[in-house]
Scaffold this active site. Structure first.
Site, PDB file in Angstrom:
ATOM      1  N   LYS A  81      -4.477  -6.818   3.633  1.00  0.00           N
ATOM      2  CA  LYS A  81      -4.456  -5.688   2.679  1.00  0.00           C
ATOM      3  C   LYS A  81      -5.879  -5.374   2.200  1.00  0.00           C
ATOM      4  CE  LYS A  81      -2.936  -2.498  -0.153  1.00  0.00           C
ATOM      5  NZ  LYS A  81      -3.849  -2.249  -1.205  1.00  0.00           N
ATOM      6  N   GLU A  96      -9.767   1.993   4.241  1.00  0.00           N
ATOM      7  CA  GLU A  96      -9.461   3.176   3.402  1.00  0.00           C
ATOM      8  C   GLU A  96     -10.763   3.760   2.825  1.00  0.00           C
ATOM      9  OE1 GLU A  96      -6.349   2.457   0.351  1.00  0.00           O
ATOM     10  OE2 GLU A  96      -7.790   3.204  -1.113  1.00  0.00           O
ATOM     11  N   SER A 153       0.821  -1.215   0.000  1.00  0.00           N
ATOM     12  CA  SER A 153       0.000   0.000   0.000  1.00  0.00           C
ATOM     13  C   SER A 153       0.850   1.257   0.000  1.00  0.00           C
ATOM     14  CB  SER A 153      -0.913   0.032   1.220  1.00  0.00           C
ATOM     15  OG  SER A 153      -1.641   1.248   1.221  1.00  0.00           O
ATOM     16  N   HIS A 208      -7.498  -3.496   4.889  1.00  0.00           N
ATOM     17  CA  HIS A 208      -6.894  -2.149   4.847  1.00  0.00           C
ATOM     18  C   HIS A 208      -7.637  -1.295   3.826  1.00  0.00           C
ATOM     19  CE1 HIS A 208      -4.375   0.650   2.583  1.00  0.00           C
ATOM     20  NE2 HIS A 208      -3.744   0.928   3.710  1.00  0.00           N
ATOM     21  N   ASN A 209      -7.880  -1.857   2.661  1.00  0.00           N
ATOM     22  CA  ASN A 209      -8.561  -1.088   1.620  1.00  0.00           C
ATOM     23  C   ASN A 209      -9.995  -0.763   2.018  1.00  0.00           C
ATOM     24  OD1 ASN A 209      -6.192  -1.444   0.202  1.00  0.00           O
ATOM     25  ND2 ASN A 209      -7.221  -1.848  -1.733  1.00  0.00           N
TER      26      ASN A 209
HETATM   27  C1  6PG Z   1      -3.266   1.342  -1.562  1.00  0.00           C
HETATM   28  C2  6PG Z   1      -4.599   1.477  -2.269  1.00  0.00           C
HETATM   29  C3  6PG Z   1      -4.590   0.867  -3.612  1.00  0.00           C
HETATM   30  C4  6PG Z   1      -5.937   0.932  -4.331  1.00  0.00           C
HETATM   31  C5  6PG Z   1      -6.366   2.281  -4.768  1.00  0.00           C
HETATM   32  C6  6PG Z   1      -7.640   2.327  -5.571  1.00  0.00           C
HETATM   33  O1  6PG Z   1      -3.297   0.784  -0.479  1.00  0.00           O
HETATM   34  O2  6PG Z   1      -2.258   1.819  -2.065  1.00  0.00           O
HETATM   35  O3  6PG Z   1      -5.558   0.803  -1.518  1.00  0.00           O
HETATM   36  O4  6PG Z   1      -4.216  -0.470  -3.437  1.00  0.00           O
HETATM   37  O5  6PG Z   1      -5.866   0.184  -5.480  1.00  0.00           O
HETATM   38  O6  6PG Z   1      -6.482   3.123  -3.682  1.00  0.00           O
HETATM   39  O7  6PG Z   1      -8.689   1.635  -5.010  1.00  0.00           O
HETATM   40  P1  6PG Z   1     -10.197   1.845  -5.550  1.00  0.00           P
HETATM   41  O8  6PG Z   1     -10.102   2.005  -7.029  1.00  0.00           O
HETATM   42  O9  6PG Z   1     -10.956   0.633  -5.192  1.00  0.00           O
HETATM   43  O10 6PG Z   1     -10.675   3.086  -4.893  1.00  0.00           O
END
Ligand code: 6PG
Length: 477
Positions: free
Chosen positions: A182, A189, A128, A185-186
């Site tokens: 991960k 996010e 990430s 984590h997303n």
């Molecule tokens: C990271 C992000 C990355 C992710 C983008 C787009 O941890 O660097 O999570 O892996 O691919 O942020 O995600 P979306 O297109 O689903 O918003």
């Protein structure tokens, strides 16, 4: 020529930046891309670097020191399988393949089993931090056998972000643990981003300018809410469009994209029966945002308050900012409580031996959700590794208890003024249900027993004893 320490397949931006990062730590790196002109351009653009640009996969594999360490940075799904298949005939036993993409963890488990049966080693590593993180230091979440992690540890630790000198990488656990963490984590996010967007929506509706919002988020970033996402939000509000001179945020269409990791996380929570209102709300908000045509149509049909201009009444702007801050902070705690709950549950079921404090520690730097707040999560799990729920850790309990009244007022204000707050509201409902000594499930159990003889327990009888009412009143046709 000397053999390379590390190889990477897939020279899109993330791949290129990871290569430059690894090389900058003193390693020789071989690269391969299916479209070889991309390799040529990359090598030409980095003439002074210790890189080997391979024209074929054979050449690439031969250029690597054994056991080979090959990281794949291609699109998740079929392309990963295709690369693995083409590598298999070329590799020696014990060579290591690392999948650094956003792969579904069940695919990682399948691949690890498949490759280990053939005598190869496999690591599913979440990476990430976006493009900049890949270049300067990402947060890395590797899963797989501890013995393979031990081989990869020096490279991963040297390329990862550091916070207080501590690398933002740790061995997450066996099998698909890295990609699973991960994925969550997303999801987190998504939740963090949505909470910020809900705050923005309220401020905008209350008449705050973008300039004022830049100052609010910058101010929040100087306190307990300090985080990458709050920081970039403050900067976004300052950005002008080169063509029109207008604020760029006002020119961007309100339709959110998503690649799927947030959805996967929510699906995982449903499978595991883990309440997930904050992140589920954020995924729904993205879906609803993408239904722009329907929203436009319905805006002229379905009634409600005009959500673009509400009156603050006796509330001052400063008071609103403070209340929204508390709503965001409280909702954020709920979001992490839910995300960590999912991680803990799946970790237990899979026997991954996860260390939630260490996971929060490696999220403090490099990754998109990096935040000061994560220090408190690490502390909470260091104090009690079996913490039932993050909200019950004394630090977070205190924040919630002092912010809950403001949180309620913000959700009520939003509802009264027709402003959707799925993640503020969903988090608050979770908080209230979690702390409720009594919920209305007694009636629900009665309904189940009425139509399906599903039975119920009684408050005046020992737990575990089930009853059925034979003579629920008949319906009159
Ligand atoms: C990271 C992000 C990355 C992710 C983008 C787009 O941890 O660097 O999570 O892996 O691919 O942020 O995600 P979306 O297109 O689903 O918003």
């Amino acid at each position: 020529m000397s053999k390379s320490d590390f190889g990477l397949i897939g020279l899109a931006v993330m791949g290129q930046n990871l290569v430059l990062n690894v090389e900058s730590r003193g390693f020789q790196v071989s690269v391969y891309n299916r479209t070889t002109s991309v390799t040529d351009q990359f090598i030409a653009a980095n003439p002074d670097k210790n890189l080997v640009g391979a024209q074929s996969l054979e050449e690439f594999v031969q250029s690597l020191a054994t056991p080979r360490k090959i990281q794949i940075m291609v699109k998740a799904g079929g392309p990963v399988d295709a690369v693995i298949e083409s590598l298999i005939p070329l590799l020696d036993q014990d060579d290591i393949i690392i999948d650094g993409g956003n792969t579904l963890y069940t695919d990682t488990e399948r691949r690890e089993k498949y490759l280990s049966e053939k005598g190869f080693r496999f690591i599913g590593a979440g990476v990430s931090g976006g493009e900049e993180g890949a270049l300067k230091g990402p947060s890395i979440m590797p899963g797989g056998p501890a013995s393979t992690w031990a081989i990869m540890q020096p490279i991963f630790e040297s390329i990862s972000a550091k916070v207080d000198g501590v690398p933002c990488v740790t061995h997450i656990g066996e099998g698909g643990a890295g990609h699973f963490v991960k994925m969550v984590h997303n999801g987190i996010e998504y939740g963090d981003m949505q909470l910020i967007c809900e705050a923005y929506n309220i401020f905008k509706a209350a008449g705050f300018s973008n300039e004022e919002q830049a100052a609010i988020f910058a101010d929040w970033n100087a306190g307990d809410l300090e985080s990458y996402l709050i920081e970039i939000t403050a900067n976004i509000f300052k950005q002008k469009d080169a063509e029109t001179g207008k604020d760029i945020v006002d020119l961007i269409v309100d339709k959110a994209g998503q690649k799927g990791t947030g959805r996967w996380t929510v699906m995982g929570s449903v499978e595991q029966a883990v309440p997930f209102s904050t992140i589920a709300g954020s995924v729904e908000a993205r879906i609803l945002s993408s239904m722009r045509d329907q929203r436009k149509l319905a805006s002229g049909i379905l009634q409600g308050p005009d959500n673009w201009n509400f009156d603050l009444g006796s509330l001052s702007k400063e008071e609103l900012v403070k209340k929204v801050r508390n709503a965001l902070y409280s909702s954020k705690i709920v979001s992490y409580a839910q995300g960590l709950d999912l991680i803990a549950k799946v970790g237990k079921e899979k026997n991954w031996g996860l260390n939630l404090g260490a996971i929060a520690r490696i999220w403090r730097g490099g990754c998109i959700i990096r935040a000061r707040f994560l220090n408190h999560i690490t502390e909470a799990y260091e104090t009690d590794a079996n913490l039932t729920n993050l909200m019950l850790a004394p630090f977070f309990t205190k924040v919630l208890n002092s912010g809950q009244q403001d949180w309620r007022e913000v959700v009520a204000l939003a509802a009264t003024n027709g402003i959707p707050v799925p993640s503020f509201g969903g988090s608050l409902s979770y908080y209230d249900a979690y702390r409720a000594e009594r919920v209305p499930a007694n009636l629900l159990q009665a309904q189940r027993d009425f139509f399906g003889a599903h039975t119920y327990e009684r408050i005046d009888k020992p737990e575990g004893e089930f009853f059925h009412t034979e003579d629920w009143p008949e319906l009159i046709d």
